[in-house]
Design a protein around this motif. Structure first.
Motif: not given
Ligand SMILES: Nc1ncnc2c1ncn2[C@@H]1O[C@H](COP(=O)(O)OP(=O)(O)O)[C@@H](O)[C@H]1O
Ligand SMILES: [Mg+2]
Length: 623
Positions: A162-183
């Protein structure tokens, strides 16, 4: 001639890649997980063009020596498990040994790594599965993996990006999950050379949540913890006023791994039952720690689902921990005032934008006692109520009630209340001694002065909650007290309904209802619970039978009883639009002080909205 051929290894990898590498975000997830498994304390993720052009993940983990670096991108290579026994006890995020091979088969890779004991770093370059170069390099301890031009040799899959923005949203979501898990880790996310997040491993959960989401969310979380039966739970639970329309804001971590699990989602939903409207979803962050051997992670290619060996135990532990905290917390809604204050206050105009002319009936009110106070209406309704409050303007009187006849309803309540000690009814004399400042508006709301401002109560919702609490307390201990009807009321019954009545005879008896056959397909109500005096016997019995015949079939007994009590409370409660005497209001306010969860009606709608003096002072520019 046989048609079947054996695929070459590169083809096999490309096909396997489809399972784990769906889009750029999957690459980022796998690379970040590898960094964590490598013991990194600092991870930097740098993305270009939503990951379509470049994804680079750098860490300060243990690194790889030349030999391992060469092997890491081969299929089925891992340092994390050795034998099938290890599969039962997986403490790392990865273990399948396919991520790097899959990524390398569908993109251009450059990986530089230096292990602790190595003198220098090494670099390997791979182009869609073909190793093109291995060479010594210079780098600090740790690993950097760059992934370019994902799917460039697979146009069909590239087209689906998808567009860069949409793909970036998905990446950001993965980043959020991992940074919450490993604070405790320092983590940075960069997009097109711009820093999106820079998180420090020293911050608290709330700080991290504030940075990743918003301070509104982090300020509206309640924390709770439990450690029983080998399961440690730490939860940050969103208050109802920040609920969402979907469950995307429920983050569940099992031993540091983000998971989605239907049992856990259900437990969260159940924990908020009666606290949140049924179509809303709470925000929740749940961190679960339990022995690795009590669940299987080897059930899903991206490891987002696990299989618990004792799912019931997990469910009940989570439900118990969350529910106890939520019920023990005062969850009143704080009023949100409009951000632009009115410079001059004209009491003949409304205090906020909205279509309803001043003094008209509040929006969404229905005479059936259900008040449509939902998210969209909320601020409108508050401003209506507030405006009305000020328009009447007469000073809120101290209600001095001395001995006026208590209305029918409350005298019946008193008879019922005498039997138990869980509630207390006030006599007129006692009421006279209570100093409470209040006012009923629109025959639907009670405005009461409090120490630091005032509250607006939805009379129906609050009374519904009070009745619900009384009913469930009574019925837990014994059956409901009932009164014989002077003239039995009869109702027609189908055969299926008659079966349901017989099947639930014990339950009906416990409810204090005497329902007896009275001719062919006719039943008569001979006695009815005192507590439900506010409801029409025939109407209630009809709904009860409906519930027992269809909706309630298959519900477990607790849940069924709960449904019935909810319905009973709703039917018997004071309605919106009903004028109340001062003594009734006093009783209502006194009951409010004594019950658990007074802030929400049993359906989860708010009963009370608070206004603080400081809010008002700000609005009136007094500060
Ligand atoms: N960032 C890293 N630092 C150190 N070692 C790594 C890193 N990334 C991958 N590896 C090594 O490469 C191996 C293969 O990685 P991967 O294909 O993701 O499989 P898995 O993580 O399932 O073992 C890992 O087991 C690990 O030994
Ligand atoms: Mg891995």
């Amino acid at each position: 001639m046989g048609q079947i051929v054996v695929l070459d290894q590169n083809m096999i990898n490309m096909i396997a890649a489809g399972e784990v590498i769906e889009r750029p975000a999957s690459v980022v997830k796998e690379l970040m997980e590898n960094s964590i498994d490598a013991g990194a304390t600092k991870i930097t993720v740098s993305i270009e063009d939503g990951g379509r052009k470049l994804m680079s993940v750098s860490d300060n983990g243990c690194g790889m020596d030349a030999e391992d670096l060469a092997k890491a991108f081969e299929p089925h290579t891992t340092s994390k498990i050795k034998t099938s026994k290890d599969l039962h006890n997986i403490s790392t995020l990865g273990f399948r040994g396919e991520a790097l091979a899959s990524i390398a088969s569908v993109a251009q890779i450059k990986a530089v790594s230096r292990a602790k004991e190595s003198a220098g770093a090494n670099c390997v370059e791979i182009d869609c599965g073909n190793k093109i170069n291995t060479s010594p390099a210079s780098a600090d301890l740790g690993t950097t993996i760059q992934v370019r031009d994902l799917f460039y040799k697979l146009p069909a899959r590239r087209k689906f990006l998808r567009t860069a923005n949409t793909e970036m949203e998905h990446i950001t979501e993965q980043f959020k999950r991992i940074s919450l898990a490993k604070k405790n880790l320092d983590m940075t996310l960069i997009h097109n050379n711009r820093e999106v997040y820079r998180l420090s491993g020293k911050e608290s959960f709330r700080q991290r949540i504030a940075e990743l989401f918003s301070s509104e969310i982090s300020e509206n979380l309640i924390d709770t913890e439990s450690d029983e039966k080998g399961i440690h739970i730490f939860a940050l639970l969103g208050t109802p006023n920040i609920s969402k329309t979907n469950n995307k804001f429920q983050y569940v971590f099992l031993n540091g791994r983000f998971i989605r699990d239907k049992f856990i989602s259900h437990a969260i939903k159940e924990a908020y039952r009666g606290i949140l409207e049924p179509d809303r979803f709470p925000i929740a962050f749940l961190f679960i720690q339990m022995p690795y051997e009590d669940y299987d992670v080897n059930v899903h290619p991206t490891k987002i689902e696990v299989r618990f060996y004792n799912a019931n135990l997990i469910h009940s532990q989570i439900l118990g921990c969350l529910r106890e905290k939520l019920l023990g917390t005062e969850l009143n809604i704080h009023a949100k005032l409009p951000t632009t204050a009115h410079t001059s206050f004209d009491p003949s105009t409304q205090l906020g934008a909205g279509p309803a002319p001043f003094g008209s009936e509040p929006q969404g009110q229905r005479q059936d006692g259900k008040y449509g106070l939902r998210a969209g209406h909320r601020s409108q309704t508050i401003t209506d109520a507030m405006a009305e409050f000020f328009r009447r303007h007469k000073p809120i009187q101290t209600q001095q009630q001395t001995g006026s006849a208590i209305m029918d309803y409350y005298s019946r309540q008193q008879t019922a209340d005498k039997q138990t000690t869980d509630t207390q009814a006030y006599s007129p004399a006692q009421i006279g001694s209570l100093e409470t400042k209040f006012l009923q508006i629109h025959d639907s709301y009670i405005v009461e002065q409090t120490d630091d401002g005032f509250i607006i109560i939805d009379q129906h919702a609050l009374h519904e909650r009070i009745l619900y609490e009384k009913l469930s307390n009574r019925i837990r201990n014994s059956k409901l007290e009932s009164q014989r009807l002077l003239i039995p009321e009869s109702l027609e019954i189908t055969d299926a309904e008659a079966d349901a009545i017989k099947k639930n005879a014990e339950l009906i008896d416990k409810l204090g209802i005497e329902l007896v056959p009275f001719g062919p397909r006719v039943y008569a109500i001979q006695a009815f619970p005192t507590l439900l005096a506010g409801a029409e016997a025939i109407d209630f019995a009809r709904d009860l039978i409906d519930l027992l015949t269809d909706k309630g079939v298959g519900l477990d007994p607790d849940r069924l009883l709960d449904e019935i009590l909810n319905m009973a409370a709703c039917k018997a409660a004071i309605k919106a639009g009903q004028r109340l005497s001062d003594s009734e209001i006093t009783q209502l306010l006194a009951d409010r002080q004594r019950i658990e969860c007074a802030g929400r009606c049993p359906h989860g709608r708010p009963t009370t909205i608070k206004f603080s003096l400081s809010d008002l002072e700000k609005q009136f520019k007094r500060t």
